[in-house]
Design a protein around this motif. Sequence first.
Motif, PDB file in Angstrom:
ATOM      1  N   PRO A 129      23.226  -7.399  -0.630  1.00  0.00           N
ATOM      2  CA  PRO A 129      23.599  -5.993  -0.840  1.00  0.00           C
ATOM      3  C   PRO A 129      22.615  -5.068  -0.128  1.00  0.00           C
ATOM      4  O   PRO A 129      21.506  -5.482   0.206  1.00  0.00           O
ATOM      5  N   GLU A 130      23.041  -3.812   0.083  1.00  0.00           N
ATOM      6  CA  GLU A 130      22.147  -2.886   0.775  1.00  0.00           C
ATOM      7  C   GLU A 130      21.207  -2.257  -0.243  1.00  0.00           C
ATOM      8  O   GLU A 130      21.651  -1.580  -1.169  1.00  0.00           O
ATOM      9  N   GLU A 131      19.918  -2.498  -0.094  1.00  0.00           N
ATOM     10  CA  GLU A 131      18.959  -1.963  -1.065  1.00  0.00           C
ATOM     11  C   GLU A 131      18.214  -0.771  -0.511  1.00  0.00           C
ATOM     12  O   GLU A 131      17.828  -0.767   0.659  1.00  0.00           O
ATOM     13  N   MET A 132      17.990   0.210  -1.384  1.00  0.00           N
ATOM     14  CA  MET A 132      17.286   1.408  -0.965  1.00  0.00           C
ATOM     15  C   MET A 132      15.816   1.062  -0.764  1.00  0.00           C
ATOM     16  O   MET A 132      15.215   0.429  -1.633  1.00  0.00           O
ATOM     17  N   VAL A 133      15.257   1.410   0.387  1.00  0.00           N
ATOM     18  CA  VAL A 133      13.849   1.084   0.634  1.00  0.00           C
ATOM     19  C   VAL A 133      12.993   2.305   0.927  1.00  0.00           C
ATOM     20  O   VAL A 133      11.771   2.182   1.062  1.00  0.00           O
ATOM     21  N   GLY A 134      13.590   3.502   1.038  1.00  0.00           N
ATOM     22  CA  GLY A 134      12.737   4.661   1.289  1.00  0.00           C
ATOM     23  C   GLY A 134      13.531   5.925   1.571  1.00  0.00           C
ATOM     24  O   GLY A 134      14.764   5.931   1.507  1.00  0.00           O
ATOM     25  N   TYR A 135      12.798   7.008   1.846  1.00  0.00           N
ATOM     26  CA  TYR A 135      13.392   8.300   2.191  1.00  0.00           C
ATOM     27  C   TYR A 135      12.917   8.725   3.574  1.00  0.00           C
ATOM     28  O   TYR A 135      11.748   8.538   3.917  1.00  0.00           O
ATOM     29  N   ILE A 136      13.822   9.345   4.302  1.00  0.00           N
ATOM     30  CA  ILE A 136      13.437   9.896   5.598  1.00  0.00           C
ATOM     31  C   ILE A 136      12.553  11.120   5.366  1.00  0.00           C
ATOM     32  O   ILE A 136      12.842  11.953   4.499  1.00  0.00           O
ATOM     33  N   VAL A 137      11.446  11.209   6.124  1.00  0.00           N
ATOM     34  CA  VAL A 137      10.535  12.356   5.988  1.00  0.00           C
ATOM     35  C   VAL A 137      10.144  12.880   7.373  1.00  0.00           C
ATOM     36  O   VAL A 137      10.399  12.220   8.380  1.00  0.00           O
ATOM     37  N   GLY A 138       9.503  14.020   7.367  1.00  0.00           N
ATOM     38  CA  GLY A 138       8.932  14.580   8.591  1.00  0.00           C
ATOM     39  C   GLY A 138       9.994  14.998   9.585  1.00  0.00           C
ATOM     40  O   GLY A 138      11.106  15.368   9.215  1.00  0.00           O
ATOM     41  N   GLN A 139       9.619  14.930  10.845  1.00  0.00           N
ATOM     42  CA  GLN A 139      10.538  15.362  11.900  1.00  0.00           C
ATOM     43  C   GLN A 139      11.468  14.212  12.272  1.00  0.00           C
ATOM     44  O   GLN A 139      11.006  13.125  12.577  1.00  0.00           O
ATOM     45  N   VAL A 140      12.755  14.468  12.270  1.00  0.00           N
ATOM     46  CA  VAL A 140      13.724  13.401  12.547  1.00  0.00           C
ATOM     47  C   VAL A 140      14.355  13.638  13.919  1.00  0.00           C
ATOM     48  O   VAL A 140      14.800  14.755  14.208  1.00  0.00           O
ATOM     49  N   GLU A 141      14.376  12.612  14.747  1.00  0.00           N
ATOM     50  CA  GLU A 141      14.996  12.733  16.073  1.00  0.00           C
ATOM     51  C   GLU A 141      16.342  12.003  16.046  1.00  0.00           C
ATOM     52  O   GLU A 141      16.629  11.244  15.130  1.00  0.00           O
ATOM     53  N   THR A 142      17.129  12.170  17.106  1.00  0.00           N
ATOM     54  CA  THR A 142      18.389  11.414  17.146  1.00  0.00           C
ATOM     55  C   THR A 142      18.112   9.934  17.396  1.00  0.00           C
ATOM     56  O   THR A 142      18.879   9.079  16.987  1.00  0.00           O
ATOM     57  N   GLY A 143      17.001   9.648  18.066  1.00  0.00           N
ATOM     58  CA  GLY A 143      16.720   8.256  18.447  1.00  0.00           C
ATOM     59  C   GLY A 143      15.730   7.547  17.550  1.00  0.00           C
ATOM     60  O   GLY A 143      15.621   6.311  17.638  1.00  0.00           O
ATOM     61  N   GLU A 144      14.971   8.280  16.732  1.00  0.00           N
ATOM     62  CA  GLU A 144      14.037   7.591  15.836  1.00  0.00           C
ATOM     63  C   GLU A 144      13.664   8.470  14.652  1.00  0.00           C
ATOM     64  O   GLU A 144      13.851   9.683  14.680  1.00  0.00           O
TER      65      GLU A 144
END
Length: 529
Positions: free
Chosen positions: A2-17
Amino acid sequence: MPEEMVGYIVGQVETGEFVFVTDTETYPLRYEYLVVRDVKEKINGEEEWIDVLAQVTRISNRSDILSDALSFDEVETIISKYSGTTKVFGKAKVLGYLNDRDEVMMPRSAAIPSQKVYTASSERLSRFFTKNRGNGINVGGLITREDVTVQLDPNGFRKHVAIIAQTGAGKSYLVGLILENLLPLGATVVVLDPNSDYVMMKNHREGGSSAIRDNVTIYRPPGIKGRRYSDEDIGGAENYTVEFNKLSENEIFEVAGINEDWVHLRGIISDALKLLEGTYGPKQLLDRLNWMAINEETKQRQDYAGRAANYIRRLLGYEIWGSANIPLDELIQPKNMSIIDLAGLQRNVTQYIVQKTLADVWNLAVTGQLPYPVFLILEEAHNFAPADQRGFSTGIIERIAAEGRKFGIFLMVITQRPGKINSNVLSQCNSQIIMRLTNPEDMKATRNSSEGLSEDLFNDLPGLNKGEAVIVGDLTKIPTMIKVSGRTTGEGGSDIDLDAALNRALEDYNRGKRMKPEEAKDKEYETEW
Ligand SMILES: Nc1ncnc2c1ncn2[C@@H]1O[C@H](COP(=O)(O)OP(=O)(O)OP(=O)(O)O)[C@@H](O)[C@H]1O
Ligand SMILES: [Mg+2]
């Protein structure tokens, strides 16, 4: 899984990373596949919600309290009174999302900080990496997720394939695996096998017959001594020989190793051949040259004939002359694999047979006589189309590499020395499977010939283990790192158990049963190529 939650996106987000925060318990490993669900994307002016797949490129732990400005004593004082948590950050590169036709697209929008990051399920990954599902060729699993099977798209072989890796990385194992899966799809396969790597494919690797046994024919010249596997071991073989009096003058020069610049020797052999009639072999040509060495009018011509005779005399020792040609109409049958065992043959003869087989198939193709696509497997390709000189077989290989696919001939070029192979041939291979590679010259040549090999993947090549591969080009939807597995047929060239072999040698030595020198000499042929 199953897909498990491992974290939250933070800071500056780019389209590629993007960067995400996780913790010391649940953090994903480097190279793990992640998914960010429901990222807002505009597709043809419409707002849509896509699931973006990404791969972990970095995991790092940090503490702001325990900064690197502190001294040893300060750190000891702080940790005796305080137990702060470690911050765990990960960095991931975006691999893309699947559109409604299941094609991989790169998003043009970025996710929002606070979005959740999950590990990707196996089902999602297999949809993402496999092209032409159902008809695909199983080659193993994803490098970090072996439970996710990766299949190659048979249509990817339309572009010629190069299989590149240093020795022992697992090229022949993989090619055997591809062939045992390609053959049942109806393929016509011709393997030019300089080291008897494929001769065990009629056998199952655990004993008994392999599933493809009835569709495999192995051709061998009779009379080669010191073979690693007898005809019986390999489940039977057909003989093939070369008809000497069907060779053209040029072919005789090539096989005898008479250089293009040696015009006088070539001239005198040409004169001798004109005098031969009916069916002749190298013996008759030699007799004629010996006769000319005494009876020619001028001293100089006698001398040329004598020198030419020395070259032709060597041909007598080659165990290849006869009239059992490889039947061309058998080679091009559907669902049929022909393995041409070249081990034990002299270099010039091997070159000749490779050249002739390729030229025969090519001639059928250009005259519209090739009813089915033919896959030509060329092992040790750097020996047949070398970079630094024009070998006898270079011309036809270049030709097939450049134009073969128009006529239904598809090459699989296998080499451990990409730096030493003719670069025209390598750059015509638009799909590559690259395994462990550490030699800088070979890495550079691979880089130059492969458009799809990104900086990241290139840097990963020296770190690959045996059996791990990077696939670039049309065989998969996007560049994919795999762990090769699942071969069922026997291997001819598998690594010898050196420990056991040395023990046997020692036992024989102690018993005073050392190998007689003449037997030992025959064995040498095996490693000549
Ligand atoms: N994916 C794999 N799983 C298990 N064993 C493997 C795998 N790939 C290779 N091997 C083993 O590793 C050894 C070397 O593999 P292989 O002969 O395919 O290498 P190679 O790249 O063709 O080397 P060479 O350039 O010398 O021909 C063999 O004994 C083979 O059985
Ligand atoms: Mg090999």
